[in-house]
Write a protein that holds these residues in place. Sequence first.
Motif, PDB file in Angstrom:
ATOM      1  N   SER A  10       0.845  -1.185   0.000  1.00  0.00           N
ATOM      2  CA  SER A  10       0.000   0.000   0.000  1.00  0.00           C
ATOM      3  C   SER A  10       0.884   1.239   0.000  1.00  0.00           C
ATOM      4  O   SER A  10       1.597   1.504   0.980  1.00  0.00           O
ATOM      5  N   ASP A  11       0.847   1.992  -1.109  1.00  0.00           N
ATOM      6  CA  ASP A  11       1.589   3.249  -1.165  1.00  0.00           C
ATOM      7  C   ASP A  11       1.061   4.233  -0.127  1.00  0.00           C
ATOM      8  O   ASP A  11       1.828   4.968   0.502  1.00  0.00           O
ATOM      9  N   GLU A  12      -0.250   4.232   0.064  1.00  0.00           N
ATOM     10  CA  GLU A  12      -0.885   5.152   1.007  1.00  0.00           C
ATOM     11  C   GLU A  12      -0.373   4.934   2.434  1.00  0.00           C
ATOM     12  O   GLU A  12      -0.146   5.885   3.169  1.00  0.00           O
ATOM     13  N   ASP A  13      -0.179   3.670   2.806  1.00  0.00           N
ATOM     14  CA  ASP A  13       0.270   3.343   4.159  1.00  0.00           C
ATOM     15  C   ASP A  13       1.784   3.137   4.250  1.00  0.00           C
ATOM     16  O   ASP A  13       2.314   2.974   5.345  1.00  0.00           O
ATOM     17  N   SER A  14       2.440   3.076   3.100  1.00  0.00           N
ATOM     18  CA  SER A  14       3.874   2.766   3.037  1.00  0.00           C
ATOM     19  C   SER A  14       4.187   1.488   3.818  1.00  0.00           C
ATOM     20  O   SER A  14       5.121   1.429   4.620  1.00  0.00           O
TER      21      SER A  14
END
Length: 68
Positions: A10-14
């Motif tokens: 998840s890019d959003e959550d790294s």
Amino acid sequence: MKYTVIIYWSDEDSAFIAEMPELAGCAADGESPQDALRALDTVAREWIETARELGRDIPEPKGRLQLA
């Protein structure tokens, strides 16, 4: 556990996210896929324990998840 597990980045959550779709809302994250899976194991056990305490149904594992 015999439930289906989905792991993705998840890019959003790294972070890597691990989900157990058969247990509604059961998910965890980690810095690696292995970390996310270990965290998911803990969360899933707690999910099942809480469901038992509340007298809720616990879904049976369905086996291989089919995606279309």
